[in-house]
Motif scaffolding. Structure first.
Motif, mmCIF file in Angstrom:
data_model
loop_
_atom_site.group_PDB
_atom_site.id
_atom_site.type_symbol
_atom_site.label_atom_id
_atom_site.label_comp_id
_atom_site.label_asym_id
_atom_site.label_seq_id
_atom_site.Cartn_x
_atom_site.Cartn_y
_atom_site.Cartn_z
ATOM 1 N N ILE A 186 0.856 -1.171 0.000
ATOM 2 C CA ILE A 186 0.000 0.000 0.000
ATOM 3 C C ILE A 186 0.892 1.220 0.000
ATOM 4 C CG2 ILE A 186 -1.960 1.106 1.154
ATOM 5 C CD1 ILE A 186 -1.908 -1.613 2.865
ATOM 6 N N THR A 200 -12.361 1.522 -0.030
ATOM 7 C CA THR A 200 -11.305 2.454 0.381
ATOM 8 C C THR A 200 -9.965 2.178 -0.292
ATOM 9 O OG1 THR A 200 -10.651 1.056 2.254
ATOM 10 C CG2 THR A 200 -12.389 2.698 2.648
ATOM 11 N N GLY A 209 -3.105 -0.889 5.891
ATOM 12 C CA GLY A 209 -3.230 0.484 5.470
ATOM 13 C C GLY A 209 -3.702 1.399 6.578
ATOM 14 N N ASN A 222 -8.093 -0.112 0.845
ATOM 15 C CA ASN A 222 -7.236 -0.570 1.928
ATOM 16 C C ASN A 222 -6.992 -2.070 1.824
ATOM 17 O OD1 ASN A 222 -5.735 -0.573 4.285
ATOM 18 N ND2 ASN A 222 -7.523 -0.817 5.595
ATOM 19 N N GLN A 280 0.750 3.360 5.359
ATOM 20 C CA GLN A 280 0.688 1.975 5.783
ATOM 21 C C GLN A 280 1.611 1.747 6.979
ATOM 22 O OE1 GLN A 280 2.172 0.206 2.051
ATOM 23 N NE2 GLN A 280 3.692 -0.872 3.280
ATOM 24 N N VAL A 329 -6.782 5.695 1.665
ATOM 25 C CA VAL A 329 -5.529 5.171 2.201
ATOM 26 C C VAL A 329 -4.472 6.269 2.122
ATOM 27 C CG1 VAL A 329 -3.710 3.447 1.951
ATOM 28 C CG2 VAL A 329 -6.094 2.808 1.513
ATOM 29 N N VAL A 374 -6.137 4.500 7.001
ATOM 30 C CA VAL A 374 -7.234 5.119 6.264
ATOM 31 C C VAL A 374 -7.718 6.360 7.012
ATOM 32 C CG1 VAL A 374 -9.565 4.797 5.335
ATOM 33 C CG2 VAL A 374 -7.935 2.887 5.329
#
Length: 228
Positions: A7, A133, A173, A135, A183, A180, A175
């Motif tokens: 991510i 999202t 992740g 994520n 991470q 996102v 958020v």
């Protein structure tokens, strides 16, 4: 670690793509702080008292990140402060590939040759993905090894170890506002093994952890290692 979702911000991908046209390429690395906490039992001396009783003892000591930093400082001719940290740089798409540095203020000393990490031959893993999202999260489980070893051309270390055990390498992740924005990466290992302290045999048990939530863009010259 090939199974984990990676991510990274879109800007990082754009930068990596643009770098392909440059001779000195850039890559985005995760930055994790390495925390070593080991308990070691070393072979002690054999003594004989006045009554003729012969006793062989053991000595118990701890091996922490600070201990490792000081051992590395003595071998490399560096005087590190108590604020120095062991830091891992690992590509955003592969948490199993490590570059290890001692960072002390503005000083950065590459000690990758001294600290070796070997992923386990077999791994199992879990993952999840939220399409709303973007994520993703995942974890890989394996039996990894971690080694503190001498490096050719430098003074030998006063402490060595070769430990291994169940290692969980994970990413998730961060958020905010439904997007996102970063991470968090972790390495959590419960290990045991052997080593030596000033030449005395040692058995060892403890943990190796690393956690990070930031990235750095580094320069890779000619497709080789980082220019740090």
């Amino acid at each position: 670690m090939n199974k984990l979702f990676r991510i990274v911000p879109l800007a990082a991908f754009m930068l990596a793509g643009a770098a392909q046209t440059m001779q000195a390429q850039t890559q985005t690395d995760e930055v994790l702080v390495l925390n070593i906490q080991l308990n070691a039992v070393s072979q002690g001396p054999t003594t004989t008292n006045r009554a003729g009783v012969v006793t062989t003892s053991v000595q118990v000591h701890r091996i922490t990140s600070q201990d490792v930093i000081q051992v590395l400082g003595a071998a490399t001719g560096n005087s590190f402060s108590t604020n120095a940290q062991l830091v891992l740089l690992t590509p955003t798409n592969d948490l199993d590939t490590w570059i290890v540095q001692v960072r002390d203020g503005n000083a950065q000393v590459d000690v990758s040759g001294y600290i070796a990490h070997q992923p386990g031959a077999a791994e199992v893993g879990s993952s999840s993905f939220n399409p709303r999202t973007g994520n993703a999260s995942g974890a890989d489980y394996g039996v990894d090894s971690f080694v503190l070893q001498d490096q050719w051309g430098f003074a030998p270390l006063s402490e060595h170890f070769n430990v291994s055990g169940l290692t969980i390498t994970s990413s998730r992740g961060v958020v905010r506002g439904g997007k996102v924005v970063g991470q968090v990466d972790r390495v959590d290992a419960q290990v045991s093994g052997t080593g030596d302290n000033n030449g005395n045999a040692t058995v060892i048990q403890g943990s190796v952890h690393a956690v990070g939530n930031s990235t750095e863009v580094i320069t890779v010259v000619g497709g080789g290692g980082p220019n740090v």
